[in-house]
Enzyme design. Structure first.
Site, short mmCIF file in Angstrom:
data_model
loop_
_atom_site.label_atom_id
_atom_site.label_comp_id
_atom_site.label_asym_id
_atom_site.label_seq_id
_atom_site.Cartn_x
_atom_site.Cartn_y
_atom_site.Cartn_z
CG HIS A 21 38.55 38.32 38.28
ND1 HIS A 21 38.52 37.70 37.00
CD2 HIS A 21 39.56 39.18 38.14
CE1 HIS A 21 39.30 38.14 36.00
NE2 HIS A 21 40.14 38.86 36.65
CG ASP A 118 36.69 34.45 36.13
OD1 ASP A 118 37.15 33.40 36.87
OD2 ASP A 118 36.73 35.41 36.44
CB SER A 358 37.63 51.58 38.00
OG SER A 358 38.19 51.25 39.19
#
Length: 460
Positions: A21, A118, A358
């Site tokens: 994050h 978040d 990724s």
């Protein structure tokens, strides 16, 4: 240069203290700072030094160290999810909850225009107190948010049953993007588990979505247009797309020993396998994975965490494995320079857990993709990539137990590595198409500039 109304913005960032994050927020911070916007970035104290090399604009991105208060059961010095087992991650959240007064004080003195956050669902409340607009910055794709939205299912957040979640909600754009029973079961259990402060993660997200001024996702309409439309049909919040936010390649060179080893193989002939910084497999699955890589007969580099209950790599690997793969394979425990490895000419296949970060790096590489998701959002990513966009194949797992075999690993890899295979040709063509699109000159600039203008137009 700054885009929009010409006045540089000041944005505070408060990500969940997990490296996936934090780095995702930092990639966006770099893109904004590139356009002369100022970023005040809250980070755990010890993590600051690890992030310095990823800060490409230190004159505009200022790290603000945050001390995590002590919490019963949280090991001393633990600051991020990388410092604790999965079962203790809620304690990191509980400690972050105790930083509210600290964040409040910083907002009072910093006076930013926006704060991006978040999992800390209390941020919008603090933001309103200081006339700061709050933006939920999602580190997962729109498809995941759309799939999980309880509004689309007409369900309360605490009713995410296994039976409900196996299939996508009504009128979902791509019905084949669905969960397997073991994944739906994991999701249902997670929806009930407390995630610090007596709230589940899904309850936190529900509050965050309701209270924030806008929701931002690192994505493009060209990739996720139908899911964006579906999301906006069920949420009244503005959905802002930041574009691909492709991280710049590190200025440093690839580790000499890894580079030298990869240089010994032909173009597109080796496998790179990595399941992220937080995935810890059981020993039996760890062994099935590495045995599957061995079974391909193809050179491989696997960067993995040690499995549960194994203190050394020697204890984790199958008997005789190290001797058999000498010169043909490497199992590496620890962090590696993934972006640089994916760009190496000899790497032709990337076996990934399908984390959004990724996948961003993978989609702009030439590697064929093999997907082995480990968490629910990764499973939804894998279905979108393999069944909707068709840019890779997924390792087959048991529907009920999620178990995968060495044969399944080998089969998935060989499917994409055999360039004469029809499936390999299709996924390679689609991968090439999306890679070329994501690298289109001016695309990212257009998205970021549009994103900044959308921020400026948010109602007061």
């Amino acid at each position: 240069m700054s885009e929009g109304n010409g006045k540089p913005l000041h944005i505070a960032m408060c990500p969940w203290f997990a490296f996936g994050h934090i780095t995702s927020f930092l990639h966006l911070a770099n893109k904004l700072a590139e356009r002369n916007h100022k970023i005040s970035f809250f980070v755990p104290i010890k993590s600051k030094s690890q992030l310095l090399t990823h800060n490409h604009h230190p004159h505009l991105i200022k790290f603000i160290p945050i001390t995590l208060p002590a919490v019963d059961g949280l090991p001393e010095g633990a600051e991020t999810t990388a410092d604790v087992p999965a079962s203790a991650r809620p304690l990191i959240m509980a400690a972050m909850d105790l930083t509210q007064d600290t964040i409040d004080d910083h907002l009072s003195s910093l006076k930013p225009d926006f704060i991006f956050f978040d999992f800390t669902e209390w941020v919008p409340r603090l933001a309103r107190k200081h006339q700061v607009k709050s933006v939920f910055y999602s580190t997962v794709y729109v498809v995941t948010i759309a799939y999980l939205t309880p509004q689309a299912r007409n369900l309360p957040i605490n009713c995410l049953s296994e039976e409900e979640m196996v299939n996508p909600p009504p009128s979902f754009p791509v019905p084949s993007v669905k969960l397997k029973p073991h994944e739906a079961r994991s999701l249902s259990n997670a929806s009930e588990a407390k995630f610090g402060g007596g709230l589940s993660l899904f309850e936190r997200l529900a509050v965050a979505f309701q209270e924030c001024d806008a929701i931002c996702v690192k994505s493009c309409r060209e990739l996720e247009g139908p899911y964006c439309d579906y999301f906006q049909k069920h949420y009244s919040k503005p959905l802002l797309l930041a574009g691909p936010v492709i991280p710049e390649l590190p200025a440093i060179k690839l580790d000499k020993s890894i580079d030298s080893w990869l240089n010994g193989f032909d173009k597109d002939s080796a496998i790179y396998c990595a399941l992220g910084s937080e995935c810890i497999l059981r020993k039996d699955q760890f062994q099935e994975l590495v045995l599957g890589l061995e079974l391909t007969g193809i050179p491989f580099l696997a960067a993995l965490k040690l499995p549960t209950d194994c203190e050394t790599l020697e204890l984790a690997l199958p008997e005789g494995f190290t001797e058999r793969i000498e010169g043909k394979g490497i199992v590496y425990v620890g962090w590696v320079q993934q972006q640089l490895i994916l760009q190496h000419s000899s790497v032709g296949c990337f076996l990934t857990h399908c984390g959004a970060g990724s996948l961003s790096e993978a989609m702009v590489s030439d590697c064929q993709l093999v997907m082995l998701p480990q968490a629910v959002d990764q499973s939804i990513n894998a279905r979108m990539m393999s069944r909707d966009l068709r840019i890779g194949v997924e390792v087959e797992k048991g529907d009920q137990d999620g178990f995968f075999t060495r044969e399944a690993v080998c089969e998935a890899v060989m499917t994409v590595m055999n360039r004469e295979n029809e499936v390999a040709r299709v996924v390679q063509a689609n991968h090439d198409k999306y890679r070329d699109f994501l690298l289109t000159e001016g695309l990212e600039e257009s998205y970021i500039n549009g994103f900044i203008q959308s921020l400026e137009k948010l109602p007061a």
